[in-house]
Design a protein around this motif. Structure first.
Motif, PDB file in Angstrom:
ATOM      1  N   LEU A 152       0.842  -1.208   0.000  1.00 37.51           N
ATOM      2  CA  LEU A 152       0.000   0.000   0.000  1.00 37.51           C
ATOM      3  C   LEU A 152       0.876   1.256   0.000  1.00 37.51           C
ATOM      4  O   LEU A 152       0.592   2.219  -0.726  1.00 37.51           O
ATOM      5  CB  LEU A 152      -0.919  -0.001   1.230  1.00 37.51           C
ATOM      6  CG  LEU A 152      -2.050  -1.019   1.217  1.00 37.51           C
ATOM      7  CD1 LEU A 152      -2.683  -1.134   2.598  1.00 37.51           C
ATOM      8  CD2 LEU A 152      -3.105  -0.639   0.181  1.00 37.51           C
ATOM      9  N   TRP A 153       1.915   1.250   0.814  1.00 37.60           N
ATOM     10  CA  TRP A 153       2.855   2.381   0.874  1.00 37.60           C
ATOM     11  C   TRP A 153       3.453   2.638  -0.510  1.00 37.60           C
ATOM     12  O   TRP A 153       3.522   3.773  -0.973  1.00 37.60           O
ATOM     13  CB  TRP A 153       3.950   2.054   1.883  1.00 37.60           C
ATOM     14  CG  TRP A 153       4.899   3.164   2.223  1.00 37.60           C
ATOM     15  CD1 TRP A 153       5.962   3.595   1.482  1.00 37.60           C
ATOM     16  CD2 TRP A 153       4.903   3.964   3.417  1.00 37.60           C
ATOM     17  NE1 TRP A 153       6.629   4.608   2.133  1.00 37.60           N
ATOM     18  CE2 TRP A 153       5.997   4.851   3.322  1.00 37.60           C
ATOM     19  CE3 TRP A 153       4.102   4.009   4.556  1.00 37.60           C
ATOM     20  CZ2 TRP A 153       6.310   5.770   4.327  1.00 37.60           C
ATOM     21  CZ3 TRP A 153       4.413   4.925   5.555  1.00 37.60           C
ATOM     22  CH2 TRP A 153       5.500   5.793   5.435  1.00 37.60           C
ATOM     23  N   ASP A 154       3.857   1.540  -1.179  1.00 37.91           N
ATOM     24  CA  ASP A 154       4.489   1.659  -2.492  1.00 37.91           C
ATOM     25  C   ASP A 154       3.520   2.128  -3.577  1.00 37.91           C
ATOM     26  O   ASP A 154       3.953   2.559  -4.653  1.00 37.91           O
ATOM     27  CB  ASP A 154       5.095   0.313  -2.913  1.00 37.91           C
ATOM     28  CG  ASP A 154       6.303  -0.088  -2.055  1.00 37.91           C
ATOM     29  OD1 ASP A 154       6.835   0.777  -1.334  1.00 37.91           O
ATOM     30  OD2 ASP A 154       6.687  -1.272  -2.106  1.00 37.91           O
ATOM     31  N   ASN A 155       2.221   2.025  -3.303  1.00 40.47           N
ATOM     32  CA  ASN A 155       1.197   2.421  -4.278  1.00 40.47           C
ATOM     33  C   ASN A 155       0.471   3.702  -3.869  1.00 40.47           C
ATOM     34  O   ASN A 155      -0.706   3.888  -4.176  1.00 40.47           O
ATOM     35  CB  ASN A 155       0.192   1.285  -4.488  1.00 40.47           C
ATOM     36  CG  ASN A 155       0.745   0.217  -5.419  1.00 40.47           C
ATOM     37  OD1 ASN A 155       0.917   0.446  -6.608  1.00 40.47           O
ATOM     38  ND2 ASN A 155       1.057  -0.940  -4.862  1.00 40.47           N
ATOM     39  N   LEU A 156       1.206   4.602  -3.208  1.00 42.19           N
ATOM     40  CA  LEU A 156       0.604   5.868  -2.767  1.00 42.19           C
ATOM     41  C   LEU A 156       0.044   6.667  -3.949  1.00 42.19           C
ATOM     42  O   LEU A 156      -1.058   7.219  -3.868  1.00 42.19           O
ATOM     43  CB  LEU A 156       1.633   6.707  -2.000  1.00 42.19           C
ATOM     44  CG  LEU A 156       1.164   8.097  -1.563  1.00 42.19           C
ATOM     45  CD1 LEU A 156      -0.054   8.022  -0.650  1.00 42.19           C
ATOM     46  CD2 LEU A 156       2.295   8.855  -0.867  1.00 42.19           C
ATOM     47  N   GLU A 157       0.779   6.718  -5.038  1.00 35.31           N
ATOM     48  CA  GLU A 157       0.321   7.515  -6.181  1.00 35.31           C
ATOM     49  C   GLU A 157      -1.019   6.999  -6.711  1.00 35.31           C
ATOM     50  O   GLU A 157      -1.926   7.777  -7.016  1.00 35.31           O
ATOM     51  CB  GLU A 157       1.368   7.516  -7.291  1.00 35.31           C
ATOM     52  CG  GLU A 157       1.044   8.499  -8.415  1.00 35.31           C
ATOM     53  CD  GLU A 157       2.181   8.678  -9.409  1.00 35.31           C
ATOM     54  OE1 GLU A 157       2.061   9.597 -10.247  1.00 35.31           O
ATOM     55  OE2 GLU A 157       3.182   7.937  -9.350  1.00 35.31           O
ATOM     56  N   MET A 158      -1.167   5.671  -6.782  1.00 26.25           N
ATOM     57  CA  MET A 158      -2.430   5.077  -7.219  1.00 26.25           C
ATOM     58  C   MET A 158      -3.556   5.415  -6.236  1.00 26.25           C
ATOM     59  O   MET A 158      -4.663   5.781  -6.638  1.00 26.25           O
ATOM     60  CB  MET A 158      -2.264   3.551  -7.327  1.00 26.25           C
ATOM     61  CG  MET A 158      -3.543   2.778  -7.652  1.00 26.25           C
ATOM     62  SD  MET A 158      -4.545   2.337  -6.180  1.00 26.25           S
ATOM     63  CE  MET A 158      -3.489   1.135  -5.367  1.00 26.25           C
ATOM     64  N   GLN A 159      -3.282   5.326  -4.943  1.00 22.88           N
ATOM     65  CA  GLN A 159      -4.296   5.654  -3.936  1.00 22.88           C
ATOM     66  C   GLN A 159      -4.740   7.112  -4.068  1.00 22.88           C
ATOM     67  O   GLN A 159      -5.936   7.417  -4.019  1.00 22.88           O
ATOM     68  CB  GLN A 159      -3.743   5.418  -2.527  1.00 22.88           C
ATOM     69  CG  GLN A 159      -3.482   3.966  -2.147  1.00 22.88           C
ATOM     70  CD  GLN A 159      -3.219   3.868  -0.648  1.00 22.88           C
ATOM     71  OE1 GLN A 159      -4.034   4.263   0.184  1.00 22.88           O
ATOM     72  NE2 GLN A 159      -2.058   3.335  -0.283  1.00 22.88           N
ATOM     73  N   CYS A 160      -3.769   8.017  -4.240  1.00 20.31           N
ATOM     74  CA  CYS A 160      -4.093   9.440  -4.376  1.00 20.31           C
ATOM     75  C   CYS A 160      -4.986   9.672  -5.598  1.00 20.31           C
ATOM     76  O   CYS A 160      -5.959  10.430  -5.528  1.00 20.31           O
ATOM     77  CB  CYS A 160      -2.810  10.269  -4.485  1.00 20.31           C
ATOM     78  SG  CYS A 160      -1.890  10.401  -2.939  1.00 20.31           S
ATOM     79  N   GLY A 161      -4.651   9.002  -6.699  1.00 18.46           N
ATOM     80  CA  GLY A 161      -5.451   9.136  -7.909  1.00 18.46           C
ATOM     81  C   GLY A 161      -6.878   8.680  -7.702  1.00 18.46           C
ATOM     82  O   GLY A 161      -7.830   9.328  -8.167  1.00 18.46           O
ATOM     83  N   MET A 162      -7.063   7.578  -6.964  1.00 12.98           N
ATOM     84  CA  MET A 162      -8.409   7.046  -6.711  1.00 12.98           C
ATOM     85  C   MET A 162      -9.259   8.000  -5.887  1.00 12.98           C
ATOM     86  O   MET A 162     -10.464   8.099  -6.077  1.00 12.98           O
ATOM     87  CB  MET A 162      -8.326   5.702  -5.987  1.00 12.98           C
ATOM     88  CG  MET A 162      -8.054   4.530  -6.897  1.00 12.98           C
ATOM     89  SD  MET A 162      -8.315   2.970  -6.021  1.00 12.98           S
ATOM     90  CE  MET A 162     -10.094   2.995  -5.791  1.00 12.98           C
TER      91      MET A 162
END
Length: 214
Positions: free
Chosen positions: A92-102
């Protein structure tokens, strides 16, 4: 008669776009502090630390949903403190950019955690322990300060509710088990700092929480 231990410094306040509760825990003698879940507003967090005369030694995370660590990189830069997370939330930490986009939140890069939190690990201030309480996320942690009767539960337990399990890695039977076996075995007089919204009392949740009862 022994002198009573000095009371921990504790301040909780909402930060960031999703109003996550950030908590400062400070040792009144050493003036060392930990910051839990700096999800935004790093200047506000720094101002509160300065008002208490505290120096941050570690920045710890209940889990790696974006709203709980958006300002962690900025806090590390300002203080030199180390970043701590449970290894199972690295994805989840490594996918921060994806989370922000969502969630439509501006993306600010955050460096990798410095250390992985372990179950029953003593925290840097020497005043509490980390508890692995998976379910909301695989690496969800709670932080227990026995002398202060204080539990920081992140998004695992709320007043009258529990954390959602429909996001990445969430699991309903697992969060139920974490709450019953790890949290509900603690002092029922404890104050529970939740990930969002007001504090609650552990005994009240044990008896009245509609999702998980002791």
């Amino acid at each position: 008669m022994q002198d009573a231990k000095p009371v921990l410094i504790r301040e909780t306040f909402p930060v960031g776009p999703l109003q996550c509760n950030c908590t400062i825990i400070g040792d009144p003698l050493s003036k060392k502090a930990i910051v839990v879940d700096p999800g935004g507003n790093p200047d506000l967090i720094m101002a509160k630390l300065e008002a208490h005369g505290l120096k941050v030694v570690s920045i710890i995370h209940t889990h790696a949903h974006l709203d709980h660590f958006l300002a962690s990189g900025q806090m590390k830069e300002k203080t030199g403190a180390t970043l701590h997370l449970h290894k199972e939330d690295q994805f989840l930490w490594d996918n921060l950019e994806m989370q922000c986009g969502m969630f439509g939140v501006p993306y600010v890069p955050v460096p990798a955690p410095d250390r992985w939190l372990a179950d029953d690990e003593e925290l840097a201030c020497g005043c509490g322990v980390a508890l692995h309480t998976p379910g909301h996320t695989p690496g969800s942690m709670s932080f227990w300060f026995a002398d202060a009767k204080l539990l920081i539960a992140g998004d695992t337990l709320f007043r009258g509710a529990i954390g959602r399990t429909d996001l990445w890695g969430g699991d309903f039977p697992t969060i139920q088990r974490s709450i019953k076996q790890r949290l509900y075995t603690l002092d029922e007089e404890a104050t529970v700092v939740t990930g969002h919204g007001p504090d609650t009392r552990l005994g009240d949740e044990m008896r009245n929480n509609p999702f998980v009862r002791a």
